[in-house]
Design a protein around this motif. Structure first.
Motif, PDB file in Angstrom:
ATOM      1  N   LYS A 120       0.868  -1.227   0.059  1.00  0.00           N
ATOM      2  CA  LYS A 120       0.023  -0.026  -0.111  1.00  0.00           C
ATOM      3  C   LYS A 120       0.996   1.249   0.402  1.00  0.00           C
ATOM      4  CE  LYS A 120      -4.756  -0.670   2.197  1.00  0.00           C
ATOM      5  NZ  LYS A 120      -4.922  -1.277   3.451  1.00  0.00           N
ATOM      6  N   ASP A 124       0.836   3.826  -3.187  1.00  0.00           N
ATOM      7  CA  ASP A 124       0.235   5.567  -2.525  1.00  0.00           C
ATOM      8  C   ASP A 124       1.716   6.046  -3.204  1.00  0.00           C
ATOM      9  OD1 ASP A 124      -1.957   4.535  -2.227  1.00  0.00           O
ATOM     10  OD2 ASP A 124      -2.228   4.013  -0.140  1.00  0.00           O
ATOM     11  N   SER A 129      -1.515   1.793  -8.059  1.00  0.00           N
ATOM     12  CA  SER A 129      -2.606   0.781  -7.789  1.00  0.00           C
ATOM     13  C   SER A 129      -2.226  -0.564  -7.590  1.00  0.00           C
ATOM     14  CB  SER A 129      -3.842   0.838  -8.620  1.00  0.00           C
ATOM     15  OG  SER A 129      -3.482  -0.056  -9.790  1.00  0.00           O
ATOM     16  N   LYS A 130      -2.663  -0.597  -5.633  1.00  0.00           N
ATOM     17  CA  LYS A 130      -1.947  -1.350  -5.133  1.00  0.00           C
ATOM     18  C   LYS A 130      -2.676  -3.053  -6.120  1.00  0.00           C
ATOM     19  CE  LYS A 130      -3.585  -3.357  -1.411  1.00  0.00           C
ATOM     20  NZ  LYS A 130      -3.736  -4.487  -1.651  1.00  0.00           N
TER      21      LYS A 130
END
Ligand code: C5P
Length: 248
Positions: A120, A124, A129-130
């Protein structure tokens, strides 16, 4: 051929929804075979699973190549190590841009939580995108009877608590896992799926695509029934048809 005409009769929305659910396991030994299977299946698959065999042979370059050409990749390396190592490996999976990857739930809550946190944070702070992070529960080849259900539910709960997005589980456990999941979005990925009349290979606990989706699977993973087929596109389309039957 019949399969093709049946899939062709589905509405575009149903076809797309069903296709999204099909993950094809690229269990082949070389990058060139993987490319040729992928091109045969072009447009008839939701995602490609790159697992231990192909990754060991072809490495991250092939993953990047697939991701770069717009394919969804499920990186199936079943991470299982000390929390720090799995967290760092997870960051590498995020960098490669895979759509989904997995870690072993039996690696423990701390390992899973640290992996989620690291993924994450990296995603971020780098505008990425995770990937979906999925916990492996009970292997479908193990054929464990009776208590497999409870064990899988327990492992799925620990995965959800640790912040994982879902689990890999046999279709036989999918309904129980779905019932016990807190989030309606908890993702269940189900291998060990065999189209009606197909061989089981070494999968001890199989189910048809339609039954697996009805049992609560969001995605099914299919390898040999497609890879060993003379007409792979037709085999994939027949499976999309079976999935679509469960969406009606
Ligand atoms: O060829 P087949 O359809 O049996 O392939 C199943 C795929 O799903 C294989 O790539 C295998 O590694 C994977 N898998 C599994 N059981 C799990 C997790 C992954 O069979 N629990």
């Amino acid at each position: 051929m019949m399969a093709k005409s049946m899939a062709a009769s589905l509405s575009e929305n149903t076809f797309d929804a069903a296709r999204e659910k099909l993950i094809v396991a690229l269990d082949v030994p070389t990058a060139s075979e993987a490319r040729s299977v992928a091109s045969e299946l072009d447009g008839n698959v939701g995602a490609f699973k790159i697992g231990l065999q192909l990754f060991t042979a072809a490495g991250p370059d092939l993953v990047r190549e697939f991701v770069g050409s717009g394919k969804r990749v499920f990186l199936d390396l079943k991470f299982h190590d000390i929390p720090n190592t799995v967290a760092m490996a997870s960051v590498e999976a995020v960098k490669m841009g895979v759509w989904m990857f997995n870690v072993h739930t039996s690696g423990g809550s701390d390992m899973m939580a640290r992996a989620v946190e690291a993924a994450k944070e990296y995603a971020d702070s780098n505008g990425l995108s995770k990937p979906l992070m999925i916990g492996v529960t009970v292997l479908t080849s193990s054929g464990t009877a009776g208590s497999a259900d409870e064990k899988a539910v327990e492992l799925a709960k620990s995965a959800e608590k640790a912040g994982m997005d879902g689990v890999v589980a046999s279709a036989h456990e999918a309904a129980m896992i779905r019932k016990n999941a807190e989030s309606a979005d908890f993702v269940i990925v189900t291998p060990g799926v065999r189209p009606f009349g197909a061989t089981n290979d070494d999968q001890a606990r199989v189910m048809t695509p339609e039954a697996a989706i009805r049992a609560g699977a969001d995605h099914i993973v299919v390898g040999r029934p497609i890879l060993n087929s003379k007409d792979r596109a037709a085999a994939a389309l027949a499976i999309i048809d079976e999935i679509a039957a469960a969406l009606k």
